[in-house]
Write a protein that holds these residues in place. Structure first.
Motif, PDB file in Angstrom:
ATOM      1  N   PHE A   8      56.661  29.012  51.739  1.00  0.00           N
ATOM      2  CA  PHE A   8      57.541  30.115  52.150  1.00  0.00           C
ATOM      3  C   PHE A   8      56.976  30.592  53.478  1.00  0.00           C
ATOM      4  N   THR A  50      54.073  43.208  50.636  1.00  0.00           N
ATOM      5  CA  THR A  50      55.482  43.181  51.072  1.00  0.00           C
ATOM      6  C   THR A  50      56.064  41.770  51.115  1.00  0.00           C
ATOM      7  N   GLU A  51      55.238  40.762  50.912  1.00  0.00           N
ATOM      8  CA  GLU A  51      55.712  39.383  51.058  1.00  0.00           C
ATOM      9  C   GLU A  51      56.026  38.743  49.722  1.00  0.00           C
ATOM     10  N   GLY A  52      57.091  37.960  49.696  1.00  0.00           N
ATOM     11  CA  GLY A  52      57.338  37.082  48.566  1.00  0.00           C
ATOM     12  C   GLY A  52      56.370  35.917  48.610  1.00  0.00           C
ATOM     13  N   ASN A  81      65.528  41.156  50.435  1.00  0.00           N
ATOM     14  CA  ASN A  81      64.804  39.900  50.620  1.00  0.00           C
ATOM     15  C   ASN A  81      65.024  39.337  52.027  1.00  0.00           C
ATOM     16  N   PRO A  82      64.096  38.524  52.495  1.00  0.00           N
ATOM     17  CA  PRO A  82      64.315  37.834  53.766  1.00  0.00           C
ATOM     18  C   PRO A  82      65.647  37.091  53.762  1.00  0.00           C
ATOM     19  N   PHE A 136      58.052  50.502  52.684  1.00  0.00           N
ATOM     20  CA  PHE A 136      57.589  49.378  51.857  1.00  0.00           C
ATOM     21  C   PHE A 136      56.264  48.936  52.461  1.00  0.00           C
ATOM     22  N   HIS A 168      60.328  36.709  57.947  1.00  0.00           N
ATOM     23  CA  HIS A 168      60.241  35.377  57.343  1.00  0.00           C
ATOM     24  C   HIS A 168      59.852  35.415  55.870  1.00  0.00           C
ATOM     25  N   THR A 169      58.975  36.321  55.504  1.00  0.00           N
ATOM     26  CA  THR A 169      58.491  36.328  54.117  1.00  0.00           C
ATOM     27  C   THR A 169      58.449  37.731  53.504  1.00  0.00           C
ATOM     28  N   GLU A 170      58.690  38.758  54.307  1.00  0.00           N
ATOM     29  CA  GLU A 170      58.551  40.122  53.811  1.00  0.00           C
ATOM     30  C   GLU A 170      59.900  40.733  53.446  1.00  0.00           C
ATOM     31  N   GLY A 171      59.911  41.494  52.365  1.00  0.00           N
ATOM     32  CA  GLY A 171      61.041  42.348  52.077  1.00  0.00           C
ATOM     33  C   GLY A 171      61.045  43.533  53.026  1.00  0.00           C
TER      34      GLY A 171
END
Lengths: 577, 577
Positions: B130, B77-79, A107-108, A130, A76-79
């Protein structure tokens, strides 16, 4: 008719173009990466899975094949990125799957096509690279068989089993990461459970009835549970290949098969001179193939076990069974599992490591080196935060992948000063650092193409007195020759003891407490390659360096791999501005 | 000399250019977003904080000021993105902070400069937009005062307090997200704790000694704990403004101040006709200012409390104290806290909502609408997964932000078919859906500029019989007029009851169980604007729609906001390819 024939010729040409990357076929995979509920050790948790599986699907290919894995990030939010551990990525450095190094994280909601050739038969694996996504469960096996028509392997076997080893924590990696970056520091501790092919038992043991204590309970598994051990069912009087790889976050392991000797024949995708042992040590990032002969009493079953080495174990052995057909798989052995060698019996470990030599006729290292880089491994402090440093620099990866920033000379993307090639001559590796302070950095060792580089990994005392730990160092983009291991501080004299005759090729090599390890490799693969301790929290704490070689020769980096950081900003050309 | 003078003139011009966005000054903030250990409710957990604080720092500005917040993503790791809730972003739609809508999420290690004008005094807040990062704790207050020299507020007060309300779960949002996306579905459940300014008590209660049961324990807080309540210290016989905003993930709340009446004067940054109440209902996404007069016995302290409304409460009231100086702040009131109105006393809720009317002289809505969109809210199934749908489409955001894909006509970036403007006339809103199946989608309601749009939010029965929930809907980029609330299915007849005289301007409005809510707004703000249920897990389950208006007029989108997905691929021009 002529048109049709022409079309056919074109089709052939296109196919051969498609095939020209590797000599074999292209194998296509479509993977969705997402978190899911799973019970790796009988206790439910959130696990990073692929296509609903944990561990991820096994890739099986033949040498020369091209692998195409279209990874969809369903987080949902992590690369996310996936590293193909042991695959050298000759000509495809952007497919190495290292965030901030070879590519921008996917990207998600986006996908990335990892396309690369597996050029060498062997036992490999893949995993997240990562943050600490490997610890979260993002891993699986990658097995490369000999190509059709190629000579067969230099040993015979009747069947094979795959054993991917890992360790498991109940606390989420997000929680673990915060602890590692906190002041006061909070260590992740020892794993709750060891896993074989993603399966372990936290609440019970298969061998509990041999224990004098009341815990853990005897397992009462039906066999269908996610945590139920995979039992290795064999026929008597056959030879089996066990492909063993370790993707542990932390634990060094020892594996044994009760009542059976093992002949080691492969290490990290390279054949070794066969040798027989009772048990093998395996560090995170390593893989082995061993042969076992099912020459024991067929009416019994036998323990297969892994236990912790190199750190005071607080984690029970993981167990499964070698089950002789037609004996029932539910028949527990009559004697307890073999005891794992004492955690700090380093002589045992060194003895094993020193037995690993290249198979006769293997490629030999160049006689001389062009450059020698000595890397001191120390534990340090930055403003009270605990870090690992290499020559007093703790690696902090930049937000722009090196492959792009070096290719396009974006000089502000990382530290331009070359990191040190050595450390102070008066540094006492046997004592805690006199000045424990260190700095973060992200400079790069720039290596000209086609040179021979020696790396001496120098271990030292950690922050606390009388503590020096094992670190398995893994190099991307290369195999290296392991020229030797030694005690104390490396000196010029030690060079004389280097094994230039039959050193094994590996991609991972350990440094023992207070010791050094000498490696040699040839810079024949343009790209940017991480070289780091494969203990994931150690890398998270800065224990790694970056090698760049001949990046100007790299062409064809996919745009998507650079659509972040400074490369993203620099190459985004919208019509509006 | 002439050169120097010329340089000075140029400097003045540059400054005035800088200032020309807003009429006031530019206020600069630098924020690091990261996870940290924190104890919002006396139980330690991992919380998303800003600059080491939870909740994030309060922004205080004056109307006309330009805010510049340089957000650094320090997550591993999250945007991340930050939405400035209630700020309309006139002319800066790329600063709305909605991932996949107004911008690409900020990658780990990168920064993004949110630069926008706060054009209207009021009580606002900001939060992550997000995944479920708002639930993880990414929020804080944004207070805009009247501009210098502007007319004063239409009410007087001697002092003010800020109360940002939220709810808190012990289970991580990563875990929550997996549950919501699982089959069988796992609901997040009711919050463990309600928080006032990020502080609540899970292990204890300030009013435990009034309880007949043994739990929870009486709080024994020293006042320095992260969970210790902020006590509102007041002087007798003064008027105080309480700025109250709710950024709850789920809970609808009721707030009361024991022994004190409240006069409501502001709602969502708009003045309302003052009215007096004993307590206020506040839904996620809403904000209010209320005035209280400290006209009670000054030797006592008084409870301030929030409790759950609209769902059967399983969460204790949150408490703090109104402390009259010079009375000791540790003096607990002699009587128990007021009782929150019964959770399903919807008449109480509706009575409050209907009292909210625009302050006399406020801007009135256009008399007529150009377009009317009726949005049916239903709970549905997709392949057994539970979703929320609007006109039978469950929103699944694309990986390319709409602002870029619409601006540059990237037609494959999202569903090009316009979503439905209405639902089947024979749909029975009082019953569970006859056919519960739905589909995911990400189509856009394309709204021409400068038109008047009515939206009728139509509530319905959920999947289970006799269940219809409250949903607070929040519109980005706009305030809307709330023309009315009604029961059952909206009909053309209901239009006659619309309040066109003094409807309040809001950015969030609730739909009551089995009811409808009518809104009107003018499409005067080019951009792409989310309109969604502000309950974060409901949005996660698809409860939202997308409005795009006049995107061809949007100019100046920062490249970084589009460096992902199809815009990233399309506009990345490296020299190599």
């Amino acid at each position: 008719m002529g048109f049709v024939r022409g079309g056919f010729v074109l089709f052939i040409l296109l196919c051969s173009f498609e095939m020209s990357i590797g000599s074999g076929k292209t194998r296509h995979f479509k993977w969705d990466v997402e978190y899911m509920f799973w019970s790796p050790d009988c206790k439910e948790n959130v696990v990073m899975g692929i296509n609903g599986e944990f561990p991820g699907p096994t890739i099986r290919a033949k040498a020369g094949d091209t692998i195409s894995v279209v990874v969809s990030n369903k987080l949902h939010t992590e690369g996310v990125v996936i590293h193909w551990h042991g695959i050298r990525q000759m000509g495809t450095p952007w497919a190495d799957g290292t965030a901030s190094i070879s590519q921008c994280a996917i990207n998600p909601g986006e996908t990335f096509d990892y396309r690369f050739v597996v050029d060498k038969p062997g036992t490999y694996f893949y995993h997240g690279h990562f943050g600490m996504q490997r610890s979260a469960g993002l891993y699986g096996s990658l097995i490369v068989d000999v190509a059709d028509g190629d000579q067969r392997e230099p040993f015979h076997y009747d069947g094979e089993f795959n054993m991917l080893l890992s360790d498991w924590w109940h606390q989420s990696v997000h929680h673990q990461e915060v602890g590692l970056s906190s002041k006061p520091f909070r260590w992740i501790g020892e794993p709750q459970t060891l896993l074989i092919n993603g399966r372990g038992q936290f609440n019970c043991s298969l061998a509990a009835h041999f224990s004098n204590t009341s815990s853990p309970n005897q397992c009462n598994l039906r066999g269908t549970e996610q945590c139920a051990p995979q039992i290795l069912r064999v026929l008597p009087n056959k030879t089996y290949r066990l492909r063993i790889a370790s993707t542990t976050a932390l634990a060094s392991l020892n594996l044994a098969v009760g009542g059976h000797k093992m002949v080691v024949v492969e290490a990290d995708g390279n054949y070794v001179q066969p040798f027989q042992v009772e048990d093998i040590d395996i560090y995170s990032g390593e893989s082995y193939s061993v042969l076992i002969r099912t020459n024991q009493e067929a009416s019994k079953n036998y323990w297969i076990l892994i236990g912790v080495r190199g750190r005071r174990p607080q984690t029970p052995q993981a167990l499964t069974l070698l089950n002789y057909a037609p004996t029932s798989a539910s028949k527990i052995p009559l004697s307890p599992p073999p005891i794992t060698p004492t955690w700090n019996d380093y002589d045992h470990s060194k003895s094993f490591s020193n037995k690993i030599l290249a198979l006769m006729g293997s490629r030999k290292p160049p006689r001389n080196h062009d450059r020698r880089i000595i890397l001191l491994n120390t534990q340090n402090l930055i403003d009270g935060f605990i870090k690992w440093s290499i020559n007093n620099i703790s690696l902090h990866l930049p937000s722009t992948p090196y492959l792009g920033s070096i290719k396009y000379s974006l000089k502000t993307a990382f530290d331009n000063k070359s990191p040190p090639e050595n450390f102070a001559t008066d540094y006492d590796v046997m004592k805690p650092p006199v000045n424990p302070n260190t700095t973060t950095g992200n400079g790069v060792y720039m290596l000209p193409l086609n040179t021979t580089v020696d790396v001496i990994l120098q271990n030292a005392n950690a922050l606390a007195a009388n503590v020096s730990e094992i670190h398995p160092w893994h190099l991307h983009g290369h195999d290296f020759w392991v020229l030797g291991y030694g005690e104390g501080k490396f000196t010029k004299e030690d060079e004389k003891k280097f094994n230039l005759k039959n050193p094994p090729l590996r991609n991972t090599a350990v440094i023992f407490p207070y010791g050094w390890t000498a490696l040699r490799f040839v810079t024949d693969n343009p790209g940017v390659w991480a070289f780091h301790c494969h203990i994931e929290p150690h890398l998270h704490m800065g224990m790694g360096v970056i090698f760049a070689e001949g990046v100007q020769h790299v062409n064809g980096i996919p745009n998507q791999a650079l659509a972040c950081g400074l490369t993203g900003n620099r190459f985004m050309k919208t019509t509006q501005n």
